[in-house]
Write a protein that holds these residues in place. Sequence first.
Motif, PDB file in Angstrom:
ATOM      1  N   LEU A  26       0.836  -1.195   0.000  1.00 24.13           N
ATOM      2  CA  LEU A  26       0.000   0.000   0.000  1.00 24.13           C
ATOM      3  C   LEU A  26       0.873   1.249   0.000  1.00 24.13           C
ATOM      4  O   LEU A  26       2.061   1.208   0.305  1.00 24.13           O
ATOM      5  N   ARG A  27       0.250   2.374  -0.356  1.00 26.19           N
ATOM      6  CA  ARG A  27       0.921   3.664  -0.321  1.00 26.19           C
ATOM      7  C   ARG A  27       0.389   4.477   0.848  1.00 26.19           C
ATOM      8  O   ARG A  27      -0.784   4.393   1.197  1.00 26.19           O
ATOM      9  N   ALA A  28       1.272   5.287   1.424  1.00 26.38           N
ATOM     10  CA  ALA A  28       0.870   6.080   2.580  1.00 26.38           C
ATOM     11  C   ALA A  28      -0.175   7.125   2.199  1.00 26.38           C
ATOM     12  O   ALA A  28      -1.013   7.494   3.023  1.00 26.38           O
ATOM     13  N   GLN A  29      -0.160   7.616   0.937  1.00 22.61           N
ATOM     14  CA  GLN A  29      -1.122   8.622   0.525  1.00 22.61           C
ATOM     15  C   GLN A  29      -2.540   8.084   0.460  1.00 22.61           C
ATOM     16  O   GLN A  29      -3.503   8.847   0.526  1.00 22.61           O
ATOM     17  N   ASP A  30      -2.696   6.766   0.296  1.00 19.14           N
ATOM     18  CA  ASP A  30      -4.032   6.181   0.167  1.00 19.14           C
ATOM     19  C   ASP A  30      -4.695   5.919   1.512  1.00 19.14           C
ATOM     20  O   ASP A  30      -5.867   5.544   1.550  1.00 19.14           O
ATOM     21  N   VAL A  31      -3.963   6.051   2.603  1.00 19.16           N
ATOM     22  CA  VAL A  31      -4.500   5.744   3.929  1.00 19.16           C
ATOM     23  C   VAL A  31      -4.717   7.048   4.683  1.00 19.16           C
ATOM     24  O   VAL A  31      -3.864   7.941   4.675  1.00 19.16           O
ATOM     25  N   GLN A  32      -5.865   7.167   5.323  1.00 21.20           N
ATOM     26  CA  GLN A  32      -6.193   8.367   6.082  1.00 21.20           C
ATOM     27  C   GLN A  32      -5.464   8.351   7.418  1.00 21.20           C
ATOM     28  O   GLN A  32      -5.607   7.408   8.199  1.00 21.20           O
ATOM     29  N   ALA A  33      -4.668   9.382   7.675  1.00 23.97           N
ATOM     30  CA  ALA A  33      -3.887   9.471   8.906  1.00 23.97           C
ATOM     31  C   ALA A  33      -4.707  10.174   9.978  1.00 23.97           C
ATOM     32  O   ALA A  33      -5.274  11.248   9.749  1.00 23.97           O
ATOM     33  N   THR A  34      -4.765   9.577  11.151  1.00 21.33           N
ATOM     34  CA  THR A  34      -5.517  10.137  12.274  1.00 21.33           C
ATOM     35  C   THR A  34      -4.642  10.422  13.488  1.00 21.33           C
ATOM     36  O   THR A  34      -5.160  10.794  14.531  1.00 21.33           O
ATOM     37  N   GLY A  35      -3.342  10.231  13.378  1.00 25.51           N
ATOM     38  CA  GLY A  35      -2.456  10.443  14.510  1.00 25.51           C
ATOM     39  C   GLY A  35      -2.207  11.914  14.779  1.00 25.51           C
ATOM     40  O   GLY A  35      -2.572  12.797  13.980  1.00 25.51           O
ATOM     41  N   PRO A  36      -1.595  12.245  15.895  1.00 21.36           N
ATOM     42  CA  PRO A  36      -1.291  13.650  16.207  1.00 21.36           C
ATOM     43  C   PRO A  36      -0.296  14.225  15.218  1.00 21.36           C
ATOM     44  O   PRO A  36       0.696  13.594  14.870  1.00 21.36           O
ATOM     45  N   GLY A  37      -0.580  15.454  14.763  1.00 19.71           N
ATOM     46  CA  GLY A  37       0.298  16.105  13.810  1.00 19.71           C
ATOM     47  C   GLY A  37       0.260  15.488  12.433  1.00 19.71           C
ATOM     48  O   GLY A  37       1.203  15.646  11.657  1.00 19.71           O
ATOM     49  N   GLY A  38      -0.821  14.784  12.080  1.00 19.74           N
ATOM     50  CA  GLY A  38      -0.926  14.157  10.765  1.00 19.74           C
ATOM     51  C   GLY A  38      -0.110  12.904  10.610  1.00 19.74           C
ATOM     52  O   GLY A  38       0.193  12.495   9.500  1.00 19.74           O
ATOM     53  N   ARG A  39       0.267  12.253  11.725  1.00 22.23           N
ATOM     54  CA  ARG A  39       1.056  11.033  11.641  1.00 22.23           C
ATOM     55  C   ARG A  39       0.178   9.864  11.253  1.00 22.23           C
ATOM     56  O   ARG A  39      -0.991   9.781  11.626  1.00 22.23           O
ATOM     57  N   LEU A  40       0.777   8.943  10.467  1.00 21.18           N
ATOM     58  CA  LEU A  40       0.081   7.732  10.039  1.00 21.18           C
ATOM     59  C   LEU A  40       0.430   6.613  11.008  1.00 21.18           C
ATOM     60  O   LEU A  40       1.587   6.209  11.115  1.00 21.18           O
ATOM     61  N   LEU A  41      -0.564   6.120  11.735  1.00 23.33           N
ATOM     62  CA  LEU A  41      -0.351   5.100  12.749  1.00 23.33           C
ATOM     63  C   LEU A  41      -0.618   3.715  12.193  1.00 23.33           C
ATOM     64  O   LEU A  41      -1.217   3.542  11.126  1.00 23.33           O
TER      65      LEU A  41
END
Length: 222
Positions: free
Chosen positions: A124-139
């Motif tokens: 997968l690509r990081a752009q395709d996953v919605q990030a919900t972590g603090p500061g826009g981090r992808l968890l």
Amino acid sequence: MAIELKIPEVGESITEVEIGKWHKSEGETARKDEVLVEIETDKATQELPAPATGRLSRVLKKQGETAHVGDVIAIFEEGEAAPAPAGGAPAKEKGKEKEKPAPAAAAEPHVMPAARRLLEEHGLRAQDVQATGPGGRLLKEDVQRHIERAQPEPPPAEQAPPAEPTLSREETPTPAAAAAPAPSAIGERQEEVVPMTPLRRRIAQRLVQAQQAAAMLTTFNE
């Protein structure tokens, strides 16, 4: 100007680290503070950012190799301004279309190490996953949630039940045989051998030491 990328001090009593994944290859450019490589220790994983905007010219330590604090693992070339095009004002007007900036691609969110490994496992690509972590981090939880939503639902079974064969008196099953469950069709588990990270290696060493040092003693009081 060439800048040496050295292993920083990552904690007390830590003198050796393991080189993790390189996010940039030789010859690739990077912005200031952009992650270049991951450094794994027996306590945590640390990211080494770019000291300035430039290009990673040479990698001295590959992924999986060990290094000590202060060792040089790569050479980073600080970038310079692009040379101006030759010619006067007519030449600039003629090349206006070429100088138009290309549309900016979607900015890649800051991906945590656990989430990046899960992205690589599922392609997968990081752009395709919605990030919900603090500061826009992808968890890691964001990637797992995306994978669960993307999995297709199994189609309903439409197979007709097989007709039960008529058994003779001699072929009538016994109660014990009738109560035995039918073997389930379970696929074999796939095993993959991967090298242990320094953190897991240290945990295994501590567990073995605790087992060897534990007192194997039983006391009876009568």
